[in-house]
Design an enzyme around this catalytic site. Sequence first.
Site, mmCIF file in Angstrom:
data_model
loop_
_atom_site.group_PDB
_atom_site.id
_atom_site.type_symbol
_atom_site.label_atom_id
_atom_site.label_comp_id
_atom_site.label_asym_id
_atom_site.label_seq_id
_atom_site.Cartn_x
_atom_site.Cartn_y
_atom_site.Cartn_z
ATOM 1 N N HIS A 1 0.873 -1.189 0.000
ATOM 2 C CA HIS A 1 0.000 0.000 0.000
ATOM 3 C C HIS A 1 0.904 1.232 0.000
ATOM 4 C CE1 HIS A 1 -3.662 2.261 1.581
ATOM 5 N NE2 HIS A 1 -2.685 3.119 1.808
ATOM 6 N N CYS B 1 -3.667 10.616 5.451
ATOM 7 C CA CYS B 1 -4.027 10.119 6.771
ATOM 8 C C CYS B 1 -4.226 11.288 7.717
ATOM 9 C CB CYS B 1 -2.935 9.189 7.311
ATOM 10 S SG CYS B 1 -3.256 8.594 8.985
ATOM 11 N N HIS C 1 1.652 5.439 -0.799
ATOM 12 C CA HIS C 1 1.234 6.815 -1.030
ATOM 13 C C HIS C 1 2.291 7.471 -1.917
ATOM 14 C CE1 HIS C 1 -2.115 7.429 2.011
ATOM 15 N NE2 HIS C 1 -1.769 6.162 2.133
#
Length: 305
Positions: free
Chosen positions: A208, A241, A210
């Site tokens: 995952h 986030c 970013h």
Amino acid sequence: MKKLPGSIKVCEVGPRDGLQNEKELLTVEKKIELIEAAADAGVSVIEVGSFVSPKAVPQMAATDQVAQKMHKKKGVEYRALIFNMQGLKRAEAAGIDKAKITVSASRSHCLRNMNKTPEEAVQSFAEIADYAVQKKISLSGAVSTAFGCSIDGAVPLEQVIAIIVQIRKLGIREISLSDTTGMANPLQVYKYGTEVKKLFPDIDWVLHFHNTRGMGLANVLAGLMAGITTYDACFAGLGGCPFAPGASGNIATEDLINMAEEMGIATGIDLEKYIALGHKVEDYIGGARSSSILRAGRCCDIMKK
């Protein structure tokens, strides 16, 4: 270059990790429209939202309604993020049978995000794991800030492995390494990816990323070379986030699909439909985010002109 896989699995996290950081609060109907469009385009895993306090994350307040009202396409896995037993029971009541728990490898981030140390956070999930087994709810896990933390700085691999060991003890066999703050680099991803695959061959690994510092897709390539074939991504490159200073959008799903297709790696997803979905997302949230394909288009489209 190490031999790359013939196909990858893409998990759409936009309805949760994308929308949770947007100021624009979408209606239940619009969220459902986006989820159903992603499924129609061929995505096989969708993170529909999170069952958390609406005071902490108001963008996720209507996840119960979204989960109850959306049309579930056969063959698509619909999951949600939870932090506690209350969240798991809400997910169960809403008809969600796959829940994801997350523990930060960074002590400061974990305290800010969950008000617990990483060790306390994992311990708090033991009851949840037992309940999930009883109710036949699947659990997956995520190690957030696995590559670095904007508060604590570098996160050593040993620290990540310690969390993985504890999550694995809960009976969880699907774990994501999450670059929550966008601090990962390709060499680090390759090192971490090859090491965890060697140490935990019984785990299904997910990455995952970013794109905070522009290395998102480069990190995907490093992950592919490490042999990991499942990736989270977000429509239109939304995301961030609320508890990680400076964290920006996820890698854009349509960018990931495009890169894979250009490299001859199958995704099973209709890119044209996904581009249309990405533009709709941008319309709904009021402006462009970080998707390159939505700005520039596909190479094949340019060559036709």
